[in-house]
Design a protein around this motif. Structure first.
Motif, PDB file in Angstrom:
ATOM      1  N   ARG A  25       0.923  -1.324   0.076  1.00 28.00           N
ATOM      2  CA  ARG A  25       0.115   0.167   0.002  1.00 28.00           C
ATOM      3  C   ARG A  25       0.995   1.168  -0.002  1.00 28.00           C
ATOM      4  N   ASP A  26       1.979   1.288   0.708  1.00 30.82           N
ATOM      5  CA  ASP A  26       2.791   2.339   0.735  1.00 30.82           C
ATOM      6  C   ASP A  26       3.483   2.629  -0.505  1.00 30.82           C
TER       7      ASP A  26
ATOM      8  N   ASP B 243      -4.709   7.336  -0.969  1.00 34.30           N
ATOM      9  CA  ASP B 243      -4.332   7.831   0.527  1.00 34.30           C
ATOM     10  C   ASP B 243      -5.054   6.241   1.162  1.00 34.30           C
ATOM     11  N   ASP B 244      -4.813   6.115   2.452  1.00 37.81           N
ATOM     12  CA  ASP B 244      -5.003   5.003   3.063  1.00 37.81           C
ATOM     13  C   ASP B 244      -6.504   4.540   3.177  1.00 37.81           C
TER      14      ASP B 244
ATOM     15  N   THR C 245     -11.363   1.722   0.959  1.00 42.74           N
ATOM     16  CA  THR C 245     -12.807   1.784   0.390  1.00 42.74           C
ATOM     17  C   THR C 245     -12.871   1.288  -1.091  1.00 42.74           C
ATOM     18  N   THR C 246     -11.715   1.011  -1.577  1.00 46.31           N
ATOM     19  CA  THR C 246     -11.480   0.265  -2.905  1.00 46.31           C
ATOM     20  C   THR C 246     -10.991  -0.928  -2.837  1.00 46.31           C
ATOM     21  N   ILE C 247     -11.178  -1.888  -1.956  1.00 40.52           N
ATOM     22  CA  ILE C 247     -10.151  -3.133  -1.656  1.00 40.52           C
ATOM     23  C   ILE C 247     -10.587  -4.078  -2.942  1.00 40.52           C
TER      24      ILE C 247
ATOM     25  N   GLN D  54      -2.514  -5.824  -4.881  1.00 37.49           N
ATOM     26  CA  GLN D  54      -1.672  -5.691  -3.753  1.00 37.49           C
ATOM     27  C   GLN D  54      -1.137  -7.108  -3.708  1.00 37.49           C
ATOM     28  N   CYS D  55      -2.016  -8.093  -4.170  1.00 37.97           N
ATOM     29  CA  CYS D  55      -1.421  -9.447  -3.991  1.00 37.97           C
ATOM     30  C   CYS D  55      -0.196  -9.690  -5.197  1.00 37.97           C
TER      31      CYS D  55
END
Length: 264
Positions: free
Chosen positions: A176-177, A187-188, A193-195, A202-203
């Motif tokens: 994420r960073d 941002d976080d 909210t957009t997982i 990300q994976c």
């Protein structure tokens, strides 16, 4: 596509859960019109689902109507993952992805455990699916282009809850960073909210260091070669050198950077 290669019982449970999650209540007769199953078979399926989802939800029967009640702090995704855990096909794919020593199918049979005849039927289903996505089997090991294997690993993890690798909170934070570093607008809160949009990516990103040793050949693609001429590729290289490498204490090769650009 992978869903079509799963066991019929798993497919039926997923389809039933889909219907129940979209309807506050539904009758057995209505379900019979939606399923190629008898009322008796649907009742059996409901009992199996209740057993599978114990502690997560319950399917309640009242005057011929069914309703799904999901327990507190449980997400619908958790229910799907619980069902997929019972799939021998998904677990066999995981076994063959991680089977670097090319162990016999007996090792997989011991893990589950299942009958030998069932194991070979499952392997055949896996082989059919792998060929459809440009991969293959050598013995009992998945072979093919590494980036395709990583896409499969990410799919198993993100959509089916089948974890080939332990992805820790630290890994997720690194990913994420890096996403935020390459795009300051994000941002976080946005990522949380957009997982559905960023979870799979990300994976894939995490696989760049979890499976680094496997990417030992270049990604051959004329389209990728042309895209690398765009200025974004140079910006990504700078982000890798300035942020990702120091944070992970890893040196990324040209092949690694091409993979990162591909998933972006």
């Amino acid at each position: 596509m992978l869903n079509h290669y799963l066991e019929n019982n798993i497919q039926n449970k997923i389809a039933l859960l889909n219907i129940l999650s979209l309807n506050s209540s539904i009758s057995i007769d209505e379900l019979c019109s939606l399923f190629p199953l008898s009322g008796f078979s649907i009742n059996v399926l409901i009992d199996e689902l209740n057993f599978c989802l114990a502690g997560l939800s319950t399917i309640e029967k009242h005057r011929g109507y069914l309703s799904l009640s999901i327990f507190k702090d449980v997400q619908l995704t958790d229910l799907y993952y619980s069902i997929y855990q019972d799939s021998d096909v998904l677990h066999c794919l995981k076994f063959m992805i991680l089977n670097d020593s090319n162990s016999s199918l007996s090792s997989f049979i011991e893990e589950r455990p299942i009958a030998k005849s069932t194991a070979y039927r499952v392997r055949k289903s896996c082989s059919g699916y792998l060929k459809c996505i440009g991969l293959d089997l050598e013995g009992n090991q998945v072979i093919g282009e590494e980036y395709r294997i990583r896409f499969l690993i990410a799919l198993l993890h993100y959509k089916y809850g089948i974890e080939c690798y332990d992805i820790s909170a630290i890994d997720i934070n690194f990913a994420r960073d890096f996403i935020k570093y390459t795009n300051p607008i994000i941002d976080d809160m946005y990522l949380e909210t957009t997982i559905n949009e960023y979870g799979y990516f990300q994976c894939l990103l995490i696989m760049s260091w979890k499976r680094k040793k496997y990417l030992d050949t270049p990604i051959i693609s004329s389209q990728l070669k042309k895209l690398k001429e765009v200025f974004v590729y140079k910006e990504l290289l700078e982000a890798v050198k300035n942020y990702l490498e120091p944070q992970l204490n890893i040196e990324f090769t040209q092949n690694d950077c091409d993979y990162l650009f591909l998933i972006y």
